[in-house]
Design a protein around this motif. Structure first.
Motif, PDB file in Angstrom:
ATOM      1  N   LEU A 103      29.287  32.291   4.246  1.00  0.00           N
ATOM      2  CA  LEU A 103      28.038  32.253   3.471  1.00  0.00           C
ATOM      3  C   LEU A 103      27.450  30.840   3.359  1.00  0.00           C
ATOM      4  N   PRO A 104      28.222  29.821   2.977  1.00  0.00           N
ATOM      5  CA  PRO A 104      27.627  28.474   2.914  1.00  0.00           C
ATOM      6  C   PRO A 104      27.187  27.948   4.281  1.00  0.00           C
ATOM      7  N   ILE A 105      27.813  28.422   5.355  1.00  0.00           N
ATOM      8  CA  ILE A 105      27.383  27.989   6.694  1.00  0.00           C
ATOM      9  C   ILE A 105      25.949  28.436   6.942  1.00  0.00           C
ATOM     10  N   ALA A 106      25.631  29.689   6.582  1.00  0.00           N
ATOM     11  CA  ALA A 106      24.275  30.204   6.784  1.00  0.00           C
ATOM     12  C   ALA A 106      23.259  29.437   5.941  1.00  0.00           C
ATOM     13  N   LEU A 107      23.591  29.159   4.688  1.00  0.00           N
ATOM     14  CA  LEU A 107      22.678  28.439   3.803  1.00  0.00           C
ATOM     15  C   LEU A 107      22.468  27.003   4.263  1.00  0.00           C
ATOM     16  N   LEU A 108      23.497  26.418   4.821  1.00  0.00           N
ATOM     17  CA  LEU A 108      23.440  25.040   5.321  1.00  0.00           C
ATOM     18  C   LEU A 108      22.303  24.852   6.325  1.00  0.00           C
ATOM     19  N   PHE A 109      22.110  25.819   7.201  1.00  0.00           N
ATOM     20  CA  PHE A 109      21.089  25.669   8.241  1.00  0.00           C
ATOM     21  C   PHE A 109      19.680  25.766   7.678  1.00  0.00           C
ATOM     22  N   VAL A 110      19.514  26.420   6.531  1.00  0.00           N
ATOM     23  CA  VAL A 110      18.210  26.439   5.871  1.00  0.00           C
ATOM     24  C   VAL A 110      17.835  25.024   5.444  1.00  0.00           C
ATOM     25  N   PHE A 111      18.783  24.311   4.843  1.00  0.00           N
ATOM     26  CA  PHE A 111      18.508  22.950   4.390  1.00  0.00           C
ATOM     27  C   PHE A 111      18.359  21.979   5.566  1.00  0.00           C
ATOM     28  N   LEU A 112      19.072  22.221   6.650  1.00  0.00           N
ATOM     29  CA  LEU A 112      18.875  21.394   7.838  1.00  0.00           C
ATOM     30  C   LEU A 112      17.448  21.523   8.357  1.00  0.00           C
ATOM     31  N   PHE A 113      16.928  22.727   8.345  1.00  0.00           N
ATOM     32  CA  PHE A 113      15.551  22.961   8.787  1.00  0.00           C
ATOM     33  C   PHE A 113      14.576  22.187   7.899  1.00  0.00           C
ATOM     34  N   ILE A 114      14.805  22.228   6.584  1.00  0.00           N
ATOM     35  CA  ILE A 114      13.943  21.494   5.651  1.00  0.00           C
ATOM     36  C   ILE A 114      14.040  19.994   5.910  1.00  0.00           C
ATOM     37  N   GLY A 115      15.262  19.504   6.111  1.00  0.00           N
ATOM     38  CA  GLY A 115      15.458  18.082   6.355  1.00  0.00           C
ATOM     39  C   GLY A 115      14.758  17.591   7.605  1.00  0.00           C
ATOM     40  N   LYS A 116      14.855  18.358   8.670  1.00  0.00           N
ATOM     41  CA  LYS A 116      14.227  17.973   9.939  1.00  0.00           C
ATOM     42  C   LYS A 116      12.713  17.854   9.788  1.00  0.00           C
ATOM     43  N   HIS A 117      12.119  18.727   9.005  1.00  0.00           N
ATOM     44  CA  HIS A 117      10.672  18.678   8.829  1.00  0.00           C
ATOM     45  C   HIS A 117      10.245  17.679   7.760  1.00  0.00           C
ATOM     46  N   THR A 118      11.179  17.217   6.943  1.00  0.00           N
ATOM     47  CA  THR A 118      10.874  16.169   5.966  1.00  0.00           C
ATOM     48  C   THR A 118      10.828  14.796   6.623  1.00  0.00           C
ATOM     49  N   ALA A 119      11.761  14.536   7.549  1.00  0.00           N
ATOM     50  CA  ALA A 119      11.823  13.235   8.228  1.00  0.00           C
ATOM     51  C   ALA A 119      12.156  13.459   9.697  1.00  0.00           C
ATOM     52  N   PRO A 120      11.188  13.919  10.483  1.00  0.00           N
ATOM     53  CA  PRO A 120      11.465  14.178  11.899  1.00  0.00           C
ATOM     54  C   PRO A 120      11.799  12.928  12.702  1.00  0.00           C
ATOM     55  N   ILE A 121      11.300  11.756  12.246  1.00  0.00           N
ATOM     56  CA  ILE A 121      11.577  10.488  12.923  1.00  0.00           C
ATOM     57  C   ILE A 121      12.185   9.527  11.898  1.00  0.00           C
ATOM     58  N   PRO A 122      13.487   9.551  11.692  1.00  0.00           N
ATOM     59  CA  PRO A 122      14.118   8.750  10.633  1.00  0.00           C
ATOM     60  C   PRO A 122      13.982   7.252  10.823  1.00  0.00           C
ATOM     61  N   GLY A 123      13.706   6.793  12.042  1.00  0.00           N
ATOM     62  CA  GLY A 123      13.628   5.366  12.310  1.00  0.00           C
ATOM     63  C   GLY A 123      12.541   4.639  11.549  1.00  0.00           C
ATOM     64  N   VAL A 124      11.584   5.370  10.962  1.00  0.00           N
ATOM     65  CA  VAL A 124      10.494   4.709  10.233  1.00  0.00           C
ATOM     66  C   VAL A 124      10.988   4.061   8.944  1.00  0.00           C
ATOM     67  N   PHE A 125      12.167   4.440   8.468  1.00  0.00           N
ATOM     68  CA  PHE A 125      12.643   3.924   7.184  1.00  0.00           C
ATOM     69  C   PHE A 125      13.090   2.467   7.261  1.00  0.00           C
ATOM     70  N   GLU A 126      13.576   2.023   8.434  1.00  0.00           N
ATOM     71  CA  GLU A 126      14.124   0.669   8.519  1.00  0.00           C
ATOM     72  C   GLU A 126      13.780   0.037   9.859  1.00  0.00           C
TER      73      GLU A 126
END
Length: 398
Positions: free
Chosen positions: A181-204
């Motif tokens: 069950l937590p494995i399935a939920l984990l991928f929902v948050f990964l999807f959100i994370g990817k669309h929040t910061a698709p290019i992480p290099g902008v931070f530093e």
């Protein structure tokens, strides 16, 4: 045009902290799975016919694989910048843990345990690179500490799930199956994370030399190798608890959950401390490691519980300070590679220590204490070498 302007510093800080929280939740869910299984690895292998040496060897190979392969996956993440894709693949291998429910032999269980560690090796350098980039905006130690604290919440919940399954008579197998069950939920948050910061290099962004400086890296790596060689593995501690009859099967995961609770608080505290004292915080590690075997391998229940709690302190210290210190020592262009290399060293030390301690356990606990003492004294020497190599320079913080 207004929409084409880069985000302000405040907006980047908000987004950076948001991605730290999202990846913290991802790690929380992942740790429900991995640490839920890890909390009963020793006793479970014992029920399948494994010995103390087998438990130590499997734990050592698992950690060595999980850390050793990161040298390659870190290099891949630097060269491709496919951070999110790599994270997705790595977390996908968590599915090996529910399959422990149908493992009929210790050999089959060992393969599944090691497979999960391979997934950790794939995802960790890319994930930690994103965390290090984002934490640049909120405070290196604090950002890493917040992520690690959330990560450890999952490490508390997972053992409770396994403990409940055993306590209610469903057995280890039902507990492993529930972790789907937590494995399935984990991928929902990964999807959100990817669309929040698709290019992480902008931070530093920084202007440091684009390579890994051996003068800064080698002493640091030597310190980590030696300190981890003297760090006991929980599978061996739980094996000791089981064979000595100190606690019941449902109680063993609860002790692990206690250790993870301690680790959560320590991660926040040491992260805050690191931002103020820098790499001097590393010196706490050998001091804590040295205390563990005296308590965790005793014949007294209160001392074993205290030793396991101190083991949790070690977990909180190791990964929080190590990740923050490494980020302050490397340019963004090679950070994934640096994380991979240092994790390989870290895992090699853990493999050596776990294997040796598993063998020494069959001889006497006194031999384990002697081995740990030697490793940690040498770690302090390596720390002094590292500090001398800095020559009074501050860590790289741009």
């Amino acid at each position: 045009m207004q929409e084409d302007r880069p985000p302000s510093g405040a907006a980047r800080r908000q987004t950076a902290f948001r991605i730290i929280l999202i990846l913290g939740v991802v790690s929380l869910l992942g740790d429900i799975v991995s640490n839920g299984a890890r909390s009963v690895t020793g006793p479970y292998l014992l029920t399948l016919g494994g010995s103390a040496a087998i438990v130590g060897l499997v734990a050592g190979i698992g950690e060595f694989t999980g850390y050793g392969l990161r040298a390659l996956t870190g290099l891949y993440s630097d060269q491709t910048r496919h951070y999110w894709r790599t994270i997705y693949i790595g977390y996908g291998l968590l599915i090996a843990i529910p399959f422990l429910a149908v493992a009929a032999t210790w050999e089959a269980a060992a393969v599944l345990i090691i497979t999960e560690r391979v997934g950790k090796a794939i995802r960790a350098p890319a994930r930690d690179t994103i965390i290090s980039l984002a934490s640049f905006r909120v405070g290196r130690g604090w950002g890493v500490g917040v992520h690690k604290a959330l990560d450890q919440v999952g490490a508390i919940i997972g053992p409770l799930v396994l403990s409940a399954a055993v306590l209610w008579g469903a057995g280890y197998e039902a507990g492993f199956a529930l972790l789907t069950l937590p494995i399935a939920l984990l991928f929902v948050f990964l999807f959100i994370g990817k669309h929040t910061a698709p290019i992480p290099g902008v931070f530093e962004r920084n202007e440091m030399e684009r390579n890994i400086d051996p003068r800064r890296f080698v002493p640091f790596a030597t310190f980590l190798f030696l300190s981890m060689a003297g760090f006991a593995s929980f599978p061996l501690i739980s094996y000791h608890i089981k064979v000595q009859g100190l606690l019941t099967d449902p109680q063993i995961p609860l002790v692990y959950a206690l250790a993870m609770t301690v680790s959560t608080a320590i991660a926040l505290l040491i992260g805050w401390t690191y931002d103020r004292v820098g790499t001097r915080a590393l010196l706490f590690i050998p001091c804590v490691n040295l205390a563990i075997p005296f308590l965790a391998f005793s014949g007294s229940v209160p001392l074993v519980i205290a030793g396991t709690a101190i083991w949790g302190v070690g977990i909180g210290l190791h990964e929080t300070v190590m990740r923050a210190a490494l980020a302050d020592r490397t340019t963004t262009d090679v950070r994934g590679q640096a994380f991979g290399l240092i994790y390989a060293v870290y895992g090699a030390g853990w493999f050596l220590g776990s294997t040796v301690m598993g063998i020494l356990y069959e001889v006497s606990v006194t031999h384990i204490i002697g081995f740990v003492a030697i490793a940690e004294v040498l770690a302090v020497v390596a720390y002094l070498w590292m500090r001398r190599g800095l020559g009074g320079r501050k860590e790289m913080r741009t």
